[in-house]
Design an enzyme around this catalytic site. Structure first.
Site, short mmCIF file in Angstrom:
data_model
loop_
_atom_site.label_atom_id
_atom_site.label_comp_id
_atom_site.label_asym_id
_atom_site.label_seq_id
_atom_site.Cartn_x
_atom_site.Cartn_y
_atom_site.Cartn_z
N GLY A 145 33.83 21.25 125.49
CA GLY A 145 34.65 22.10 125.04
C GLY A 145 36.03 21.44 124.45
N LYS A 169 38.82 23.24 124.89
CA LYS A 169 39.60 23.49 125.77
C LYS A 169 40.38 22.35 126.62
CE LYS A 169 39.28 25.65 129.85
NZ LYS A 169 40.24 25.11 130.90
N HIS A 211 30.62 27.56 128.81
CA HIS A 211 29.69 26.39 129.29
C HIS A 211 28.28 26.74 128.40
CE1 HIS A 211 31.86 25.76 133.00
NE2 HIS A 211 31.82 24.59 132.27
#
Ligand code: PAF
Length: 289
Positions: A157, A159, A47
Site C-alpha cells: 500500500g 499509505k 489489505h
C-alpha cells in the site's frame, strides 16, 4: 493453527520457511505466477484491496501474517499491536488467498541471527527520523519473506509511502526477481486512511484523527490551484493539524521518487504526515503532481 470457520479452512496455513518455499517451488514448477501480499495481520479493507490486486496478477496468491518485532522500537506498540488470526484467515479466504505464511518470531529469527538489510538514504528522515531502526527491520523481513515465499509479484500500500520506496530500492539494488506494485491508500468515507492501528482510537479520537486527511486534502487543493512553495503547503498542514491531533511527528514534502526534500514543487511530490492522536501514531500522505 486452527482455522476459525469453514471459510478460513480454504486457506492453507504454513508456519515454517521450508513448507512455504516448498509450496512456492511446486507452484513455480507448474509454471504458475505467484502473487504475494506481506502483512502484519489485523486485516482491513486496505489489505483486501492488495489481495484482490494480487488475485488479478497471479495464478496463486500468498499472504504472510507476521508481526515483525525488529521493526518496532523499544517504546513502541509491539505488545499491543492488534492480532486476529481467525478473522484474518476468514478475510483471506474470502479474498481468494491460497496460502497464508504465519511464522512465529523464533522461526524467522533463529538463534544467532545477525544479518540485516539497510537502504541507507531512503530510510533517513520522515518516519526514519523518530523510528531509527524501523526501516532496517522492514527491509530485512521483506527480504527474508521474498526469499521464503519466492513470489513473482508483491503488492504493497502507498499509505506506507517511505516503506514502499525503501522496498523498491532494495529490490533494484539487490537484483531481486520480484515485481513491486504499489496501490493507492484505501480510505473511510470521511477520508481517514485505513490502518490496523485505527482500532486503538476512541470514538472521539477517531473523529479528531480525520483531521489528518482533511489537512492533506486541503494542501492538495491549494497545490491544484497553483501553490508551488513547499514551505507554504507544509505550514498550511501544520496549522490545520494543530486543531485536531495531540502531537505532530512530521509534516514533510518530498520528491515522490527519491524522497529528497523539495523547496519548490517542480516534479511529482508527496506530502506526508505522521502524528499522534492519543497514544496512537498515524501516518498518511497525498501525491502532488
Ligand atoms: O506494512 C506492513 O504491514 C509491514 O511493514 C510489512 C511490509 C509486512 C513488513 O513487516
Amino acid at each position: 493453527v486452527t482455522p476459525a470457520s469453514d471459510a478460513s479452512s480454504a486457506v492453507r496455513v504454513l508456519a515454517t520457511p521450508d513448507e512455504m518455499s516448498a509450496w512456492s517451488d511446486d507452484a513455480r514448477r507448474l509454471g504458475q505466477r505467484i502473487a504475494f501480499v506481506p502483512t502484519m495481520g489485523a486485516l482491513h479493507a486496505g489489505h483486501v484491496a492488495l489481495l484482490e490486486e494480487g488475485r488479478r496478477r497471479g495464478d496463486r496468491l500468498a499472504l504472510s501474517i507476521f508481526v515483525n518485532p525488529t521493526q518496532f522500537g523499544p517504546r513502541e506498540d509491539l505488545s499491543r499491536y492488534p492480532r486476529d488470526l481467525p478473522g484474518d484467515l476468514a478475510k483471506a479466504a474470502a479474498a481468494g488467498v491460497d496460502v497464508a505464511f504465519v511464522p512465529v518470531p523464533a522461526v524467522m529469527y533463529t538463534a544467532g541471527h545477525q544479518t540485516t538489510v539497510q537502504v541507507h538514504e531512503l530510510e533517513q528522515g520522515m518516519c526514519g527520523a523518530t523510528r531509527p531502526a524501523h526501516f532496517v527491520g522492514v527491509a530485512t523481513v521483506v527480504c527474508k519473506l521474498f526469499n521464503i515465499v519466492r513470489p513473482h509479484v508483491a503488492i504493497f500500500g502507498q499509505k506506507d509511502f517511505q516503506q514502499l520506496a525503501v522496498i523498491r530500492r532494495m529490490v533494484q539494488d539487490l537484483n531481486m526477481p520480484v515485481e513491486i506494485v504499489g496501490l493507492p491508500t484505501v480510505r473511510e468515507s470521511d477520508g481517514m486512511a485505513l490502518s490496523s492501528r485505527n482500532q486503538f482510537l476512541s470514538p472521539a479520537d477517531r473523529t479528531r484523527a480525520a483531521g489528518i486527511s482533511r489537512a492533506l486534502f486541503a494542501a492538495r487543493t491549494r497545490y491544484a490551484s497553483g501553490e508551488r512553495a513547499a514551505s507554504a503547503l507544509v505550514a498550511d498542514v501544520q496549522g490545520a493539524l494543530a486543531g485536531s491531533v495531540d502531537r505532530v511527528d512530521y509534516v514533510d514534502l518530498r520528491d515522490a521518487q527519491t524522497l529528497q526534500t523539495l523547496d519548490l514543487i517542480d516534479r511529482p511530490a508527496v506530502m506526508a504526515v505522521a502524528a499522534f492522536v492519543g497514544q496512537t501514531r498515524l501516518i498518511d500522505n497525498v501525491l502532488l503532481g
